[in-house]
Design an enzyme around this catalytic site. Sequence first.
Site, mmCIF file in Angstrom:
data_model
loop_
_atom_site.group_PDB
_atom_site.id
_atom_site.type_symbol
_atom_site.label_atom_id
_atom_site.label_comp_id
_atom_site.label_asym_id
_atom_site.label_seq_id
_atom_site.Cartn_x
_atom_site.Cartn_y
_atom_site.Cartn_z
ATOM 1 N N VAL A 84 0.851 -1.200 0.000
ATOM 2 C CA VAL A 84 0.000 0.000 0.000
ATOM 3 C C VAL A 84 0.884 1.247 0.000
ATOM 4 O O VAL A 84 0.531 2.266 -0.592
ATOM 5 C CB VAL A 84 -1.006 -0.011 1.179
ATOM 6 N N GLY A 85 2.032 1.156 0.668
ATOM 7 C CA GLY A 85 2.978 2.274 0.669
ATOM 8 C C GLY A 85 3.596 2.405 -0.717
ATOM 9 O O GLY A 85 3.858 1.399 -1.383
ATOM 10 N N ARG A 164 -6.782 4.477 6.564
ATOM 11 C CA ARG A 164 -7.373 3.132 6.639
ATOM 12 C C ARG A 164 -6.834 2.366 7.843
ATOM 13 O O ARG A 164 -7.593 1.839 8.660
ATOM 14 C CB ARG A 164 -7.042 2.355 5.346
ATOM 15 N N ILE A 165 -5.490 2.316 7.960
ATOM 16 C CA ILE A 165 -4.894 1.529 9.044
ATOM 17 C C ILE A 165 -5.069 2.241 10.386
ATOM 18 O O ILE A 165 -5.387 1.598 11.402
ATOM 19 C CB ILE A 165 -3.407 1.230 8.725
ATOM 20 N N ARG A 245 6.531 3.850 8.338
ATOM 21 C CA ARG A 245 7.805 3.717 7.635
ATOM 22 C C ARG A 245 8.906 4.236 8.558
ATOM 23 O O ARG A 245 8.707 5.235 9.272
ATOM 24 C CB ARG A 245 7.820 4.535 6.337
ATOM 25 N N ASP A 269 7.949 -1.464 13.943
ATOM 26 C CA ASP A 269 7.889 -2.547 12.959
ATOM 27 C C ASP A 269 8.686 -2.166 11.721
ATOM 28 O O ASP A 269 8.886 -2.983 10.827
ATOM 29 C CB ASP A 269 6.422 -2.822 12.570
ATOM 30 N N HIS A 293 9.448 -5.588 10.046
ATOM 31 C CA HIS A 293 8.470 -5.134 9.047
ATOM 32 C C HIS A 293 7.484 -6.261 8.680
ATOM 33 O O HIS A 293 7.438 -6.717 7.531
ATOM 34 C CB HIS A 293 9.186 -4.616 7.790
ATOM 35 N N ILE A 294 6.720 -6.673 9.694
ATOM 36 C CA ILE A 294 5.801 -7.808 9.483
ATOM 37 C C ILE A 294 4.332 -7.417 9.641
ATOM 38 O O ILE A 294 3.476 -8.269 9.877
ATOM 39 C CB ILE A 294 6.134 -8.984 10.440
HETATM 40 P P1 NDP Z 1 -3.927 5.854 4.103
HETATM 41 O O1 NDP Z 1 -3.567 6.678 2.927
HETATM 42 O O2 NDP Z 1 -5.309 5.359 4.261
HETATM 43 O O3 NDP Z 1 -3.551 6.623 5.439
HETATM 44 C C1 NDP Z 1 -2.446 7.445 5.538
HETATM 45 C C2 NDP Z 1 -2.818 8.569 6.442
HETATM 46 O O4 NDP Z 1 -1.687 9.412 6.625
HETATM 47 C C3 NDP Z 1 -3.924 9.437 5.858
HETATM 48 O O5 NDP Z 1 -4.938 9.581 6.810
HETATM 49 C C4 NDP Z 1 -3.224 10.748 5.593
HETATM 50 O O6 NDP Z 1 -4.054 11.854 5.735
HETATM 51 C C5 NDP Z 1 -2.167 10.720 6.689
HETATM 52 N N1 NDP Z 1 -1.171 11.740 6.493
HETATM 53 C C6 NDP Z 1 -0.593 12.160 5.354
HETATM 54 N N2 NDP Z 1 0.230 13.178 5.612
HETATM 55 C C7 NDP Z 1 0.169 13.391 6.944
HETATM 56 C C8 NDP Z 1 0.777 14.306 7.812
HETATM 57 N N3 NDP Z 1 1.611 15.234 7.353
HETATM 58 N N4 NDP Z 1 0.489 14.242 9.135
HETATM 59 C C9 NDP Z 1 -0.355 13.317 9.597
HETATM 60 N N5 NDP Z 1 -0.985 12.426 8.812
HETATM 61 C C10 NDP Z 1 -0.724 12.475 7.501
HETATM 62 O O7 NDP Z 1 -2.901 4.644 4.100
HETATM 63 P P2 NDP Z 1 -2.973 3.293 4.944
HETATM 64 O O8 NDP Z 1 -3.592 3.563 6.259
HETATM 65 O O9 NDP Z 1 -3.523 2.217 4.108
HETATM 66 O O10 NDP Z 1 -1.400 3.014 5.137
HETATM 67 C C11 NDP Z 1 -0.604 3.930 5.853
HETATM 68 C C12 NDP Z 1 0.854 3.570 5.755
HETATM 69 O O11 NDP Z 1 1.135 2.440 6.556
HETATM 70 C C13 NDP Z 1 1.359 3.185 4.374
HETATM 71 O O12 NDP Z 1 1.668 4.331 3.613
HETATM 72 C C14 NDP Z 1 2.576 2.359 4.685
HETATM 73 O O13 NDP Z 1 3.711 3.192 4.721
HETATM 74 C C15 NDP Z 1 2.317 1.834 6.085
HETATM 75 N N6 NDP Z 1 2.122 0.389 6.117
HETATM 76 C C16 NDP Z 1 2.993 -0.379 6.850
HETATM 77 C C17 NDP Z 1 2.805 -1.726 6.953
HETATM 78 C C18 NDP Z 1 3.734 -2.567 7.745
HETATM 79 O O14 NDP Z 1 3.942 -3.706 7.383
HETATM 80 N N7 NDP Z 1 4.301 -2.074 8.834
HETATM 81 C C19 NDP Z 1 1.700 -2.415 6.269
HETATM 82 C C20 NDP Z 1 0.850 -1.513 5.534
HETATM 83 C C21 NDP Z 1 1.065 -0.162 5.474
HETATM 84 P P3 NDP Z 1 -4.886 12.381 4.458
HETATM 85 O O15 NDP Z 1 -6.040 11.456 4.365
HETATM 86 O O16 NDP Z 1 -5.228 13.764 4.869
HETATM 87 O O17 NDP Z 1 -3.978 12.305 3.286
HETATM 88 C C1 DGY Z 2 2.999 -1.867 2.678
HETATM 89 O O1 DGY Z 2 2.204 -2.534 1.994
HETATM 90 O O2 DGY Z 2 3.228 -0.682 2.457
HETATM 91 C C2 DGY Z 2 3.665 -2.549 3.833
HETATM 92 O O3 DGY Z 2 4.701 -1.854 4.357
HETATM 93 C C3 DGY Z 2 3.964 -3.991 3.636
HETATM 94 O O4 DGY Z 2 2.812 -4.708 3.559
#
Ligand code: NDP
Ligand code: DGY
Length: 328
Positions: A84-85, A164-165, A245, A269, A293-294
Amino acid sequence: MQGAPRPMKVFVTRRIPQEGIRVLSNAGAFEVSVWESDEPVPRAELLKGVAGVDGMLCLLTDRIDTEVLNAAGAELKVISTMSVGFDHLAIEEIKKRGIRVGYTPDVLTDATAELTVALLLATARRLLEGVQEVKSGGWSSWKPLWMCGYGLNGSTVGIIGLGRIGMAIARRLKPFGVNKLLYTGRAPKPQAVEVEGEYVILDKLLSESDFVVVACSLTPETQGLCDKAFFAKMKRTAVFVNTSRGALVNQEDLYEALSSGQIAAAGLDVTTPEPLPTDHPLLTLKNCVVLPHIGSATYSTRGTMAELAATNLLAGLTGKAMPSELAL
Ligand code: NDP
Ligand code: DGY
């Protein structure tokens, strides 16, 4: 007379779960080449592998920058990342070239939120330290203050990035008896009502939260957000958790905050770099729990991510709507 059109070429940068391979194999008229390893493709092989392809399926470990795009050439139409990132993609350059991007939101939200809760509890309740004490003979008796940590009941939780998360984490934490849920971001979120979330500025979130959870995306704006000044605003009893991240955190500042007692503990993580070198100072601290990173690592989630990434790729290459296309 014109010959038959050449089959479209696709490069997959890693051995991915069967669910994804099945989609690609059933697609027929594509020439699919896979870097058949569980380890990341070496840069030189990546540059070779993408030459002349129409599409690529990549992972978050592959830096897709101008060099890779140039190596791929003008035929490249679709990049599908099994994540998703998308901070590993040079989005501006990709956009300029009219390349479509697929990614995997939603399907990993539950798994990642679940892992975040597990990490928060493991860190706050000192699970790894406790296990280590049992194994090393440090467990001499039940003692009133030994191995005490911090509980969620009655606490204030602050979530940075209620996407979302972030929302899925909030939904899971509320039933633990969280008293107040604060969040910050670029703007208030209507969906926060469901978790009784209060939109606040970052400073307020940091000074009032017992648990600070980072769930936002990595952008130029959020890079290095968690630095000395950030940790200095947190309570000395607060627990910091990052499943977003690694680059959001200044790790030297985090080390200082943890070792000086500026904050109570941290659960990560994600780190910079990944993997974190085994001699990294953060790994010497008892109050720092580091996972590899799991967040999304359940079998079914990874299978679904692979399937979605492959489906995105093929849809993009055949000019169809992708199930999950990144709006560029
Ligand atoms: P979303 O896009 O749904 O959520 C990201 C959030 O970050 C949004 O609400 C966004 O706000 C917010 N955001 C952006 N800029 C800022 C800021 N300057 N200050 C505060 N909040 C901000 O993505 P997901 O929830 O699906 O995923 C989030 C992240 O989690 C991914 O980008 C990825 O890096 C990480 N991730 C890590 C995983 C792991 O294995 N550890 C697994 C999956 C994801 P807005 O809506 O206003 O843009
Ligand atoms: C992502 O999807 O961005 C996570 O970091 C790995 O699932």
